[in-house]
Design an enzyme around this catalytic site. Structure first.
Site, PDB file in Angstrom:
ATOM      1  N   TYR A 141       1.010  -0.795   0.065  1.00  0.00           N
ATOM      2  CA  TYR A 141       0.117  -0.368   0.141  1.00  0.00           C
ATOM      3  C   TYR A 141       0.614   1.443  -0.052  1.00  0.00           C
ATOM      4  O   TYR A 141       0.374   2.587  -0.578  1.00  0.00           O
ATOM      5  CB  TYR A 141      -0.768   0.178   1.188  1.00  0.00           C
ATOM      6  CG  TYR A 141      -2.051  -1.042   1.187  1.00  0.00           C
ATOM      7  CD1 TYR A 141      -2.529  -2.050   0.210  1.00  0.00           C
ATOM      8  CD2 TYR A 141      -3.136  -1.074   2.448  1.00  0.00           C
ATOM      9  CE1 TYR A 141      -3.154  -2.911   0.090  1.00  0.00           C
ATOM     10  CE2 TYR A 141      -3.986  -1.623   2.043  1.00  0.00           C
ATOM     11  CZ  TYR A 141      -4.121  -2.758   1.344  1.00  0.00           C
ATOM     12  OH  TYR A 141      -4.836  -3.749   0.924  1.00  0.00           O
ATOM     13  N   LYS A 192       3.356 -15.304   2.440  1.00  0.00           N
ATOM     14  CA  LYS A 192       2.932 -16.084   1.671  1.00  0.00           C
ATOM     15  C   LYS A 192       3.868 -16.099   1.122  1.00  0.00           C
ATOM     16  O   LYS A 192       4.555 -16.347  -0.078  1.00  0.00           O
ATOM     17  CB  LYS A 192       2.217 -15.592   0.207  1.00  0.00           C
ATOM     18  CG  LYS A 192       1.738 -16.090  -1.007  1.00  0.00           C
ATOM     19  CD  LYS A 192       0.632 -16.604  -0.996  1.00  0.00           C
ATOM     20  CE  LYS A 192       0.478 -17.461  -2.571  1.00  0.00           C
ATOM     21  NZ  LYS A 192      -0.226 -18.301  -2.556  1.00  0.00           N
ATOM     22  N   ASP A 224      -3.520 -17.991   1.782  1.00  0.00           N
ATOM     23  CA  ASP A 224      -4.877 -18.415   0.960  1.00  0.00           C
ATOM     24  C   ASP A 224      -5.764 -19.422   2.611  1.00  0.00           C
ATOM     25  O   ASP A 224      -6.946 -19.909   2.113  1.00  0.00           O
ATOM     26  CB  ASP A 224      -5.063 -19.026  -0.301  1.00  0.00           C
ATOM     27  CG  ASP A 224      -3.563 -20.244  -0.301  1.00  0.00           C
ATOM     28  OD1 ASP A 224      -2.667 -19.800   0.577  1.00  0.00           O
ATOM     29  OD2 ASP A 224      -3.037 -20.086  -1.229  1.00  0.00           O
ATOM     30  N   ASP A 248      -6.089  -6.602   5.960  1.00  0.00           N
ATOM     31  CA  ASP A 248      -7.334  -5.755   5.568  1.00  0.00           C
ATOM     32  C   ASP A 248      -7.943  -6.404   5.005  1.00  0.00           C
ATOM     33  O   ASP A 248      -9.231  -6.734   5.565  1.00  0.00           O
ATOM     34  CB  ASP A 248      -6.315  -4.779   4.183  1.00  0.00           C
ATOM     35  CG  ASP A 248      -7.395  -4.580   3.567  1.00  0.00           C
ATOM     36  OD1 ASP A 248      -8.978  -4.050   4.328  1.00  0.00           O
ATOM     37  OD2 ASP A 248      -7.375  -3.115   2.907  1.00  0.00           O
ATOM     38  N   ASP A 252     -11.848  -8.566   7.922  1.00  0.00           N
ATOM     39  CA  ASP A 252     -13.053  -7.824   6.632  1.00  0.00           C
ATOM     40  C   ASP A 252     -13.946  -8.998   6.977  1.00  0.00           C
ATOM     41  O   ASP A 252     -15.037  -9.366   7.133  1.00  0.00           O
ATOM     42  CB  ASP A 252     -13.452  -7.338   5.711  1.00  0.00           C
ATOM     43  CG  ASP A 252     -13.029  -6.076   6.104  1.00  0.00           C
ATOM     44  OD1 ASP A 252     -13.349  -5.075   6.715  1.00  0.00           O
ATOM     45  OD2 ASP A 252     -13.692  -5.399   4.597  1.00  0.00           O
TER      46      ASP A 252
END
Ligand code: NAD
Length: 358
Positions: A141, A192, A224, A248, A252
């Site tokens: 980001y 990852k 994942d 992020d 959620d």
């Protein structure tokens, strides 16, 4: 010791829910002698309307001087056409950057009274109590270079850069291990590492930090798989440690395990436990001004402030117990209302929590 708290109501339902949290703080002050100094200032769209800027200078000064910040929510379609620098979200991002709030803590806790309001089967989530610790100021980001460039064949190509320096990984890992020590003493670090170089370093550094916390069990999981495990068997997690982008998304996802977005608080901390505390929900323009907003996420954010910034664990417990009490009494705002419970509006819910503090 007097705690100085900056109150930033913001937009939409922000002012409605923060008013209820302020009632709770004022009762703690008047009935329990807690020394609090509360000062309000505009942020987001409301600040733009009044001062043509989403984070006016006096608001920034106030949050810098405060011991902690309580924020309602910012944003709304009215301000979406403004240049990016003037949009409400910019006010929030600037506070995070100015205060160097690098660790975002998001608990996902299921109140047993709400098991029927959640998306998963009650047996999968009853007793759920996990904490996501997400790095907040690094990763793809913020990494540079980024942009959209022209290729030789004339086609355009977008690119971003995932970056993590060792010290950034180390400090957020420490927040996760410290938090785990106050809980069930397990950290699951999400990455990852099978594909990304950045994740390889992430895993190495987290493993090194874990040596300082022999009492905490560390495991690693690919992102994942973590996304799948969160809906398959979420109770396996105690503290989940993630980078900015993975966190992020996963936070959620985790919020849906617990019934309503109106129940979930969050904290963003700096290296000295100063923090900004806000519900995870946004300004909910669809219900703003209709007394429908659930103020409990905001009130629980205030509880987190006592726990993490002020180390006033008894006060944090007192607020959280009051929330459990009103749920036990069957009081529900419309987002969590089910058959057999009593529907109340925003202020009635806040008043009930204040009463239950005793
Ligand atoms: P939202 O979280 O505001 O609302 C999503 C849905 O949940 C809506 O149906 C809303 O009515 C409901 N909801 C949210 N909070 C609730 C509460 N306390 N009680 C009952 N119902 C509640 O997300 P959105 O609609 O995608 O975004 C609206 C605005 O908020 C946008 O401008 C967005 O940019 C902004 N936003 C701000 C923040 C923040 O301030 N940190 C976070 C997310 C979104």
């Amino acid at each position: 010791m007097t705690y100085k708290i900056a109150i930033l109501p913001g937009d939409g339902i922000g002012p409605e829910v923060i008013a209820e949290a302020v009632k709770v703080l004022e009762r703690l002050r008047s009935a329990f002698g807690v020394r609090l100094e509360l000062q309000s200032a505009p942020v987001g769209g409301a600040a733009y309307d009044a001062h043509k800027h989403p984070l006016p200078e006096p608001t920034l000064r106030l949050v810098k001087q405060a011991d902690a910040v309580l924020l309602g929510a910012v944003g709304g379609s009215r301000w979406d056409s403004l240049p990016r620098e003037l949009r409400p979200e910019k006010g929030l991002l600037t506070i995070r950057a100015e205060l160097k709030l690098f660790a975002n803590l998001r608990p996902a806790m299921l109140f047993p009274q709400l098991a029927n309001a959640a998306a998963l089967k009650p047996e999968a989530i009853s007793g759920l109590d996990l904490l996501i610790v997400r790095e907040l100021t690094g990763d793809i980001y913020f990494g540079k270079p980024r942009g959209i460039r022209r290729l030789e064949n004339g086609e355009r190509q977008g690119y971003d850069t995932m970056l993590y320096a060792e010290h950034e990984i180390e400090r957020v890992a420490r927040v996760a291990f410290e938090a785990a020590r106050k809980r069930r003493k397990q950290v699951c670090s999400v990455d990852k590492a099978n594909v990304l170089e950045t994740s390889g370093l992430w895993r190495e550094v987290v493993t090194r930090v874990a040596e300082e916390y022999p009492d905490v069990a560390l495991s690693h999981m690919y992102v994942d798989n973590a996304a799948m495990q969160l809906v398959r068997a979420p109770k396996q997690f105690d503290v989940m440690l993630t980078g900015n982008m993975f966190g992020d998304i996963l936070s959620d996802e985790a919020s849906m395990l617990t019934g309503s977005i109106g129940m979930l608080p969050s904290a963003s901390l700096d290296a000295h436990d100063k923090g900004m505390y806000e519900p995870i929900h946004g300004s909910a323009p669809d219900i703003a001004g209709r007394r429908l907003a659930n103020p409990l996420a905001m009130i629980l954010s205030a509880a987190m402030m006592f726990r993490y910034s002020f180390n006033e664990l008894a006060l944090a417990d007192r607020i959280e117990r009051a929330v459990v009490t009103v749920l036990d009494q069957g009081l529900r705002t419309s987002d969590i209302h089910t058959a057999g419970t009593k529907k109340v509006n925003t202020a009635e819910m806040g008043d009930a929590v204040v009463k239950a503090l005793e």
